[in-house]
Design a protein around this motif. Structure first.
Motif, PDB file in Angstrom:
ATOM      1  N   GLY A   1     -14.843  38.119 -39.628  1.00 20.69           N
ATOM      2  CA  GLY A   1     -14.907  37.404 -41.089  1.00 20.69           C
ATOM      3  C   GLY A   1     -14.215  35.760 -41.560  1.00 20.69           C
ATOM      4  O   GLY A   1     -13.404  36.170 -40.681  1.00 20.69           O
ATOM      5  N   VAL A   2     -15.148  35.148 -41.243  1.00 21.28           N
ATOM      6  CA  VAL A   2     -14.943  33.415 -41.399  1.00 21.28           C
ATOM      7  C   VAL A   2     -14.594  33.531 -42.925  1.00 21.28           C
ATOM      8  O   VAL A   2     -15.784  33.671 -43.752  1.00 21.28           O
ATOM      9  N   LEU A   3     -13.425  32.896 -43.363  1.00 22.70           N
ATOM     10  CA  LEU A   3     -13.226  32.993 -44.372  1.00 22.70           C
ATOM     11  C   LEU A   3     -12.867  31.299 -44.954  1.00 22.70           C
ATOM     12  O   LEU A   3     -12.378  30.368 -44.096  1.00 22.70           O
ATOM     13  N   HIS A   4     -13.590  30.576 -46.118  1.00 21.07           N
ATOM     14  CA  HIS A   4     -12.878  29.313 -46.216  1.00 21.07           C
ATOM     15  C   HIS A   4     -13.747  28.663 -47.700  1.00 21.07           C
ATOM     16  O   HIS A   4     -14.119  29.363 -48.342  1.00 21.07           O
ATOM     17  N   GLU A   5     -12.472  28.517 -47.810  1.00 19.67           N
ATOM     18  CA  GLU A   5     -12.489  28.022 -49.201  1.00 19.67           C
ATOM     19  C   GLU A   5     -12.652  29.430 -50.102  1.00 19.67           C
ATOM     20  O   GLU A   5     -12.838  28.887 -51.190  1.00 19.67           O
ATOM     21  N   GLY A   6     -11.853  30.256 -50.189  1.00 23.60           N
ATOM     22  CA  GLY A   6     -11.377  31.649 -50.784  1.00 23.60           C
ATOM     23  C   GLY A   6     -13.156  32.231 -50.666  1.00 23.60           C
ATOM     24  O   GLY A   6     -13.419  33.791 -50.939  1.00 23.60           O
ATOM     25  N   ARG A   7     -14.011  32.024 -49.765  1.00 26.49           N
ATOM     26  CA  ARG A   7     -15.307  32.527 -50.090  1.00 26.49           C
ATOM     27  C   ARG A   7     -14.940  32.926 -48.286  1.00 26.49           C
ATOM     28  O   ARG A   7     -15.202  32.281 -47.139  1.00 26.49           O
TER      29      ARG A   7
ATOM     30  N   ASP B   1     -14.455  26.148 -31.816  1.00 27.61           N
ATOM     31  CA  ASP B   1     -15.459  24.635 -32.414  1.00 27.61           C
ATOM     32  C   ASP B   1     -16.576  25.282 -32.979  1.00 27.61           C
ATOM     33  O   ASP B   1     -17.354  24.756 -33.500  1.00 27.61           O
ATOM     34  N   TYR B   2     -17.636  26.760 -32.932  1.00 23.87           N
ATOM     35  CA  TYR B   2     -17.960  27.465 -33.909  1.00 23.87           C
ATOM     36  C   TYR B   2     -17.776  27.307 -34.830  1.00 23.87           C
ATOM     37  O   TYR B   2     -17.910  27.126 -36.012  1.00 23.87           O
ATOM     38  N   PHE B   3     -16.448  27.820 -34.870  1.00 18.46           N
ATOM     39  CA  PHE B   3     -15.612  28.032 -36.031  1.00 18.46           C
ATOM     40  C   PHE B   3     -15.968  26.648 -37.246  1.00 18.46           C
ATOM     41  O   PHE B   3     -15.688  26.581 -38.355  1.00 18.46           O
ATOM     42  N   LEU B   4     -15.120  25.673 -35.991  1.00 18.70           N
ATOM     43  CA  LEU B   4     -15.519  24.049 -37.100  1.00 18.70           C
ATOM     44  C   LEU B   4     -16.116  23.732 -37.917  1.00 18.70           C
ATOM     45  O   LEU B   4     -16.635  22.967 -38.192  1.00 18.70           O
ATOM     46  N   ARG B   5     -17.569  24.250 -36.325  1.00 19.79           N
ATOM     47  CA  ARG B   5     -19.123  23.531 -36.802  1.00 19.79           C
ATOM     48  C   ARG B   5     -19.489  24.444 -38.437  1.00 19.79           C
ATOM     49  O   ARG B   5     -20.091  23.773 -39.044  1.00 19.79           O
ATOM     50  N   LEU B   6     -18.579  25.414 -37.873  1.00 20.57           N
ATOM     51  CA  LEU B   6     -19.279  26.923 -39.087  1.00 20.57           C
ATOM     52  C   LEU B   6     -19.261  26.038 -40.200  1.00 20.57           C
ATOM     53  O   LEU B   6     -19.865  25.929 -41.278  1.00 20.57           O
ATOM     54  N   VAL B   7     -17.421  25.581 -40.820  1.00 20.26           N
ATOM     55  CA  VAL B   7     -17.571  25.684 -42.067  1.00 20.26           C
ATOM     56  C   VAL B   7     -17.002  23.743 -42.049  1.00 20.26           C
ATOM     57  O   VAL B   7     -16.392  23.329 -43.407  1.00 20.26           O
TER      58      VAL B   7
ATOM     59  N   LEU C   1      -9.959  38.263 -39.909  1.00 24.47           N
ATOM     60  CA  LEU C   1     -10.476  37.927 -40.805  1.00 24.47           C
ATOM     61  C   LEU C   1      -9.610  36.134 -40.412  1.00 24.47           C
ATOM     62  O   LEU C   1      -8.389  35.828 -40.057  1.00 24.47           O
ATOM     63  N   LEU C   2     -10.405  34.956 -39.769  1.00 24.52           N
ATOM     64  CA  LEU C   2      -9.854  34.196 -39.695  1.00 24.52           C
ATOM     65  C   LEU C   2     -10.471  32.707 -41.187  1.00 24.52           C
ATOM     66  O   LEU C   2     -11.679  33.545 -41.774  1.00 24.52           O
ATOM     67  N   GLY C   3      -9.820  31.817 -40.645  1.00 18.43           N
ATOM     68  CA  GLY C   3      -9.595  30.803 -42.216  1.00 18.43           C
ATOM     69  C   GLY C   3      -8.932  29.776 -41.544  1.00 18.43           C
ATOM     70  O   GLY C   3      -7.967  29.625 -40.819  1.00 18.43           O
ATOM     71  N   LEU C   4      -9.238  28.680 -42.499  1.00 19.84           N
ATOM     72  CA  LEU C   4      -8.072  27.270 -41.898  1.00 19.84           C
ATOM     73  C   LEU C   4      -7.324  27.329 -43.402  1.00 19.84           C
ATOM     74  O   LEU C   4      -7.376  28.412 -43.396  1.00 19.84           O
TER      75      LEU C   4
END
Length: 319
Positions: A210-216, A299-305, A43-46
């Motif tokens: 799995g990429v989580l961002h703001e709970g989603r 870079d991919y992650f930051l672009r995605l979110v 699980l990845l996320g900011l």
């Protein structure tokens, strides 16, 4: 080998539209995912993305406000499930004045494991033989993390849940833990669910991300798909980038200046660097260097979110 979709149909962990509210704050919002047998699911996320909340739901530490959470096909309210689960949350803990062996003996007694040999086996598996007689408070952070993993795996669980397992480790320790987790999944059939902010390390370890961002859950993919998802540019250096840019434009290719070089992000240009070089030579501006630059996971992650954070800076999660 990446577990198949069929393995995820009989998931070791399954969330079905799981949400978690803390008062007016929604920490997790309708997340559905399945972790198949043998997966190393990362699980990845900011900051505040919801990773730790999801881990706590899986471990039964909190209950979902809505939706469902199942572990090994059972509700997390079923206490019998925990005999098959091991966990390590953030920093490994141990009785500081007990030796490595004594710490493991305590876990063996608490787990009611009849075989005394499991302690020796864990010491061997996790490379702790040289430290078996040392008190836990004298261990390096890396060896303390090894002890934490040994405790979590002592009863040979089907599922290992880890929150930031490489938190605070030096590069050598990170590599050691990566090898341990890969070996546990490959050689011992363990399924691993982990959260991490060390994005580059996840790319080397996980079988599924799995990429989580703001709970989603905003993205989910097999790690083998990463190479097809990241952007690639053709980076070109010449003695006269202004003229080279004009030459490429007249040949129907669009280049942009970036840090003293030209970048072409067109798929055709990336796949045919020889044609780009030929156009430049014919235009009187031969390239001094051509290289395909691949976007990293950060870079991919930051672009995605859509995060404005600087590329390459690993975000930290606080919840």
């Amino acid at each position: 080998m990446t577990p198949s979709a069929a393995s995820r149909s009989s998931a070791v962990v399954r969330l079905g539209g799981a949400s978690k509210d803390y008062g007016a704050v929604r920490a997790l919002d309708r997340v559905s995912l399945a972790v198949g047998a043998g997966d190393i699911y990362a699980l990845l996320g900011l900051n505040g993305a919801g990773k730790t909340t999801l881990i706590r739901l899986v471990l039964g530490m909190v209950r979902p406000t809505a939706g469902s959470v199942e572990v090994l096909g059972r509700s997390t309210r079923d206490r019998t499930v925990w005999a098959s689960v091991g966990y390590l949350v953030e920093t490994a803990s141990a009785y500081p004045d007990l030796t490595v062996r004594e710490n493991l003996e305590v876990v063996r007694a608490l787990r009611r494991l009849p075989r005394r040999a499991v302690v020796d086996e864990a010491i061997e598996l996790f490379g702790l033989a040289a430290y078996a007689g040392r008190r836990a408070r004298t261990l390096s952070l890396g060896n303390l993390q090894r002890l934490g993993l040994a405790k979590a795996m002592l009863h040979r669980p089907s599922l290992l849940v880890l929150d930031e397992p490489v938190n605070g480790l030096d590069p050598a320790g990170v590599v050691e833990v990566r090898g341990l987790l890969s070996g546990l999944a490959r050689d011992h059939g363990a399924t691993v669910l982990l959260s991490s902010h060390v994005l580059g390390e996840v790319a080397r370890l996980a079988t599924r991300i799995g990429v989580l961002h703001e709970g989603r859950l905003v993205d989910e993919f097999d790690a083998s798909e990463l190479s097809r998802r990241v952007h690639r540019d053709l980076e070109v250096s010449t003695c006269d980038d202004g003229r080279a840019e004009a030459v490429l434009s007249s040949a129907g290719m669009t280049a942009r200046r970036d840090g003293g070089a030209l970048r072409l992000d067109d798929d055709w240009a990336v796949a045919h660097p020889d044609a780009v070089a030929t156009a430049l030579v014919h235009g009187g501006t031969p390239p001094t260097r051509l290289t395909v630059v691949e976007e990293g996971l950060e870079d991919y992650f930051l672009r995605l979110v859509g995060s404005p954070a600087p590329v390459g800076e690993a975000p930290r999660d606080v919840g």
